[in-house]
Design an enzyme around this catalytic site. Structure first.
Site, PDB file in Angstrom:
ATOM      1  CG  HIS A 274      -1.872   1.179   1.207  1.00 24.06           C
ATOM      2  ND1 HIS A 274      -1.491   2.430   1.637  1.00 24.06           N
ATOM      3  CD2 HIS A 274      -3.145   1.295   0.776  1.00 24.06           C
ATOM      4  CE1 HIS A 274      -2.507   3.261   1.478  1.00 24.06           C
ATOM      5  NE2 HIS A 274      -3.520   2.590   0.967  1.00 24.06           N
TER       6      HIS A 274
ATOM      7  CD  GLU B 277       7.524   7.930  -6.116  1.00 21.80           C
ATOM      8  OE1 GLU B 277       7.735   7.261  -7.155  1.00 21.80           O
ATOM      9  OE2 GLU B 277       6.536   8.677  -5.979  1.00 21.80           O
TER      10      GLU B 277
ATOM     11  CG  LEU C  82      -2.913  -8.860   5.607  1.00 20.89           C
ATOM     12  CD1 LEU C  82      -2.911  -8.401   7.051  1.00 20.89           C
ATOM     13  CD2 LEU C  82      -2.401 -10.290   5.504  1.00 20.89           C
TER      14      LEU C  82
ATOM     15  N   GLY D 132      -9.907  -5.916  -0.877  1.00 20.74           N
ATOM     16  CA  GLY D 132     -10.655  -4.664  -0.914  1.00 20.74           C
ATOM     17  C   GLY D 132     -10.536  -3.964  -2.264  1.00 20.74           C
TER      18      GLY D 132
ATOM     19  CG  HIS E 242      -6.296  -0.168  -1.727  1.00 22.23           C
ATOM     20  ND1 HIS E 242      -6.574   1.036  -2.309  1.00 22.23           N
ATOM     21  CD2 HIS E 242      -6.151   0.080  -0.399  1.00 22.23           C
ATOM     22  CE1 HIS E 242      -6.608   1.981  -1.388  1.00 22.23           C
ATOM     23  NE2 HIS E 242      -6.366   1.425  -0.218  1.00 22.23           N
TER      24      HIS E 242
END
Lengths: 121, 121
Positions: free
Chosen positions: B10, B48, B73, B76, B78
């Protein structure tokens, strides 16, 4: 002494993510065999039960030793500070119980082969 | 054909968490053996390189096949939407390369024994 395991996830506004954690923990409960009499999920925020509520619940079910396992990938503020503070809240409500904070998921040596196997499949 | 692996986390405002991911990925690179010529980390946000930058970089190093592995995990937004959209941005810049989106970390069957071993240790 009866042992319990509380798996702590962050919690999500997306209920399906919380449900995914609860299902994983239900499977963990089936696999735990003799190691833990009770295994349950708890959430740091945005979902129920809270960490202190889950700990108090397993103690009231008879657990004298509770292992808390952070289902987190990195050792951020949540793992280092927020989860211990929630554990302290449970100890205020049920003093004298042994609580052990296990390593977070991302700290496991098994994470490397897990990722490599996923990448190859 | 040269294969590359891009592990996507993330990204965190806490640089130590990003560094923890980079170190895990460096160890993965050492373990990958013949499976992947290049293994690198990328971040969805806050750190980055970005996902498209990392993909373009491994292609420019000679990779003709890129596996993207979400270090997440739960499944979702993302994982389901944001990471595929970032992959599309890379395909606009380097058309014709094969990109495979692997399962996210939490989807691995190995997660259950990993958690159980952590809980027992």
């Amino acid at each position: 002494m009866m042992k319990a395991l509380v798996v702590v996830a962050h919690g999500s506004r997306r209920e399906a993510s919380n449900e995914e954690v609860r299902e994983l923990v239900a499977r963990l409960d089936e696999s735990a065999g003799g190691s833990f009499a009770v295994v349950c999920a708890a959430f740091l925020e945005l979902a129920e039960p809270s960490i202190p509520d889950a700990i108090v619940d397993v103690i009231d079910q008879g657990a004298g030793h509770v292992t808390v396992l952070p289902y987190f990938l990195s050792a951020g503020r949540h793992v280092a500070t927020d989860i211990p503070a929630e554990i302290d809240k449970a100890l205020v409500r049920r003093p004298g119980v042994e609580i052990h904070l296990a390593g977070y998921a991302g700290s496991s040596k098994a994470m490397l082969p897990l990722l490599l196997n996923l990448a190859k499949s």
